[in-house]
Write a protein that holds these residues in place. Structure first.
Motif, PDB file in Angstrom:
ATOM      1  N   GLY A 111       0.773  -1.236   0.000  1.00 43.80           N
ATOM      2  CA  GLY A 111       0.000   0.000   0.000  1.00 43.80           C
ATOM      3  C   GLY A 111       0.800   1.279   0.000  1.00 43.80           C
ATOM      4  O   GLY A 111       0.231   2.368   0.164  1.00 43.80           O
ATOM      5  N   VAL A 112       2.125   1.194  -0.186  1.00 49.34           N
ATOM      6  CA  VAL A 112       2.956   2.400  -0.223  1.00 49.34           C
ATOM      7  C   VAL A 112       2.727   3.141  -1.537  1.00 49.34           C
ATOM      8  O   VAL A 112       2.658   2.536  -2.607  1.00 49.34           O
ATOM      9  CB  VAL A 112       4.445   2.028  -0.055  1.00 49.34           C
ATOM     10  CG1 VAL A 112       5.345   3.208  -0.376  1.00 49.34           C
ATOM     11  CG2 VAL A 112       4.698   1.537   1.367  1.00 49.34           C
ATOM     12  N   ASN A 113       2.615   4.465  -1.465  1.00 51.40           N
ATOM     13  CA  ASN A 113       2.369   5.285  -2.653  1.00 51.40           C
ATOM     14  C   ASN A 113       3.637   5.756  -3.338  1.00 51.40           C
ATOM     15  O   ASN A 113       3.652   5.986  -4.547  1.00 51.40           O
ATOM     16  CB  ASN A 113       1.524   6.509  -2.278  1.00 51.40           C
ATOM     17  CG  ASN A 113       0.198   6.130  -1.670  1.00 51.40           C
ATOM     18  OD1 ASN A 113       0.046   6.131  -0.451  1.00 51.40           O
ATOM     19  ND2 ASN A 113      -0.766   5.796  -2.498  1.00 51.40           N
ATOM     20  N   ASP A 114       4.714   5.929  -2.570  1.00 50.79           N
ATOM     21  CA  ASP A 114       5.962   6.412  -3.160  1.00 50.79           C
ATOM     22  C   ASP A 114       7.114   5.993  -2.256  1.00 50.79           C
ATOM     23  O   ASP A 114       6.916   5.606  -1.095  1.00 50.79           O
ATOM     24  CB  ASP A 114       5.926   7.930  -3.317  1.00 50.79           C
ATOM     25  CG  ASP A 114       6.956   8.441  -4.327  1.00 50.79           C
ATOM     26  OD1 ASP A 114       7.649   7.594  -4.941  1.00 50.79           O
ATOM     27  OD2 ASP A 114       7.075   9.657  -4.498  1.00 50.79           O
ATOM     28  N   VAL A 115       8.324   6.084  -2.796  1.00 52.36           N
ATOM     29  CA  VAL A 115       9.523   5.684  -2.059  1.00 52.36           C
ATOM     30  C   VAL A 115      10.576   6.773  -2.208  1.00 52.36           C
ATOM     31  O   VAL A 115      10.791   7.294  -3.310  1.00 52.36           O
ATOM     32  CB  VAL A 115      10.082   4.342  -2.588  1.00 52.36           C
ATOM     33  CG1 VAL A 115      11.337   3.945  -1.829  1.00 52.36           C
ATOM     34  CG2 VAL A 115       9.034   3.240  -2.478  1.00 52.36           C
ATOM     35  N   VAL A 116      11.224   7.138  -1.092  1.00 52.78           N
ATOM     36  CA  VAL A 116      12.344   8.081  -1.120  1.00 52.78           C
ATOM     37  C   VAL A 116      13.535   7.435  -0.431  1.00 52.78           C
ATOM     38  O   VAL A 116      13.402   6.450   0.297  1.00 52.78           O
ATOM     39  CB  VAL A 116      11.991   9.419  -0.429  1.00 52.78           C
ATOM     40  CG1 VAL A 116      10.878  10.131  -1.173  1.00 52.78           C
ATOM     41  CG2 VAL A 116      11.618   9.201   1.029  1.00 52.78           C
ATOM     42  N   SER A 117      14.700   7.999  -0.670  1.00 53.13           N
ATOM     43  CA  SER A 117      15.930   7.402  -0.155  1.00 53.13           C
ATOM     44  C   SER A 117      16.322   7.990   1.193  1.00 53.13           C
ATOM     45  O   SER A 117      15.929   9.099   1.559  1.00 53.13           O
ATOM     46  CB  SER A 117      17.066   7.607  -1.164  1.00 53.13           C
ATOM     47  OG  SER A 117      17.250   8.989  -1.421  1.00 53.13           O
ATOM     48  N   LEU A 118      17.098   7.220   1.920  1.00 54.06           N
ATOM     49  CA  LEU A 118      17.723   7.659   3.165  1.00 54.06           C
ATOM     50  C   LEU A 118      19.237   7.677   2.978  1.00 54.06           C
ATOM     51  O   LEU A 118      19.779   6.806   2.288  1.00 54.06           O
ATOM     52  CB  LEU A 118      17.359   6.703   4.315  1.00 54.06           C
ATOM     53  CG  LEU A 118      15.926   6.758   4.838  1.00 54.06           C
ATOM     54  CD1 LEU A 118      15.686   5.642   5.853  1.00 54.06           C
ATOM     55  CD2 LEU A 118      15.637   8.111   5.480  1.00 54.06           C
ATOM     56  N   PRO A 119      19.925   8.642   3.601  1.00 53.58           N
ATOM     57  CA  PRO A 119      19.401   9.781   4.365  1.00 53.58           C
ATOM     58  C   PRO A 119      18.514  10.672   3.488  1.00 53.58           C
ATOM     59  O   PRO A 119      18.641  10.677   2.272  1.00 53.58           O
ATOM     60  CB  PRO A 119      20.664  10.524   4.804  1.00 53.58           C
ATOM     61  CG  PRO A 119      21.783   9.544   4.655  1.00 53.58           C
ATOM     62  CD  PRO A 119      21.400   8.661   3.522  1.00 53.58           C
TER      63      PRO A 119
END
Length: 393
Positions: A111-119
């Protein structure tokens, strides 16, 4: 604890929606100051380990949640499922340290809508939040239909079908404006098949980022006929890893607001951005040939789409280059049975005129309107063009 995030028009947006960021202290502590310095507004921040339960109070009035995920910790992934179970309406951005296709696929299924990176990168994070937040005011009802044409294998004739299909749709409903977008960034041929000489291509539009607006989009979409427009692939080969998924999806959303029908000519190889583009379509049209090799590749692609929960009923099969022979190795019925999908069209092999017409940047219908290939494409268009759809623009 959650604060309202409001970005002023001078800062590039007039959206307002509540946002909470949940991540380890080492990630959120530097983020707080950066966001305050740049935007003059404070996000609600909840320092929490990736496997720790999120207090119910943190989710009560949140529209959008940015949450750290550690794919190696089962409890971290389970936390996502619990969030969606408790708040199915919430928008979710997953923040992960090491991103790969398998992990992204798993997160989409949860159900995740988007993904961003860490840091965290403030540019990436802000763009993702604003793009998702805009869905609170722009629903799917604001967007025109979009179909993706999939290549089961290189050279299967999918681009030929896509270009003829969009023209047939335009002939059937001349009151609508159609746009075909060539996403085959390495070997796209839509512009050459239409005889167009573009100055701006789809990679330029993706790279424009926040500078992209409707005027730039209109100028880049070249006309082929009165109501068909094309956004071309670059003339030089572009490495697929250079494509920013968020910016691509923003471009597609803008195109769906500008035109009445959008058709994507997708690449033959799968990348994370190609999968995201395919999943944003209302329906997919898989072009196949009657060969064992092609059907094997097609089954793999269908399996990938199923793994990200793209509805099987929305993936249609078109069998291309069908020959009427007494002894056939694989018939269209066998194709349907093998792929467990409906075959909605059989496009006959056009042994003459088609290649000649394309070499002269013409459609076959301009040369021979009664050709079986042309009639088959017209029948296919009748299946897909929006009979009762009203213009979006």
């Amino acid at each position: 604890m959650t604060n309202q995030l409001t970005i002023s028009k001078e800062q590039g947006s007039s959206l307002a929606f509540s946002t909470t960021i949940v991540a380890s202290s080492s990630y959120v502590e530097p983020l707080h100051g950066q966001m305050m310095d740049r935007f003059g507004r404070e996000f609600a921040i909840c320092p929490l380990a990736p496997a720790s339960p999120i207090p119910a109070g943190e989710l009560a009035n949140v529209d959008l949640l940015v949450v750290e995920i550690n794919p190696n910790e089962p409890e971290s992934l389970a936390r996502i499922s619990r969030i969606k179970q408790d708040r199915p309406d919430i928008l979710l951005i997953a923040a992960i340290n090491e991103m790969d296709v398998a992990t992204v696929r798993t997160l989409i299924r949860r159900g995740v809508n988007d993904v961003v990176s860490l840091p965290f990168d403030t540019e990436e994070l802000f763009a993702s939040i604003m793009d998702l937040g805009s869905t609170r005011t722009h629903t799917d009802a604001d967007l025109c239909p979009m179909i993706g044409v999939l290549h089961s294998s290189g050279g299967c004739g999918a681009t030929t079908i896509a270009t003829h299909l969009v023209a047939a749709m335009a002939d059937a409903r001349p009151d609508l404006r159609y746009c075909i977008i060539d996403l085959d960034l390495q070997f796209g041929e839509v512009a050459s098949l239409f005889g167009l000489d573009p100055v701006t291509n789809v990679v330029d539009l993706i790279s424009a980022g926040d500078r992209l607006d409707r005027d730039i989009l209109r100028d880049s979409a070249l006309a082929f006929g009165p109501n068909v427009f094309a956004i071309s692939a670059p003339s030089d080969i572009t490495p697929p890893e250079m494509v920013d998924t968020d910016r691509l999806l923003r471009l597609l959303t803008m195109a769906r607001k500008e035109f009445d029908f959008v058709l994507l000519d997708l690449p033959s190889d799968w990348t994370s951005w190609a999968l995201s583009a395919a999943c944003s379509c209302d329906q997919l049209l898989m072009v196949v040939e009657q060969t064992i090799r092609c059907l094997r590749r097609t089954k793999k692609s269908l399996g990938l789409l199923e793994s990200v929960e793209f509805a099987p009923a929305d993936v249609k099969i078109v069998v291309n280059r069908v020959e009427k022979r007494m002894f056939k190795v694989i018939g269209t019925d066998e194709v349907s049975d093998t792929l467990h999908r409906e075959v909605i069209a059989s496009i006959p092999l056009q042994k003459s005129n088609l290649q000649t017409a394309q070499d002269e940047a013409m459609l076959l219908g301009q040369v021979d309107s009664r050709a079986p290939f042309v009639r088959a494409i017209e029948s296919l268009a009748a299946e897909f063009f929006p009979k009762d759809h009203e213009a979006c623009s």
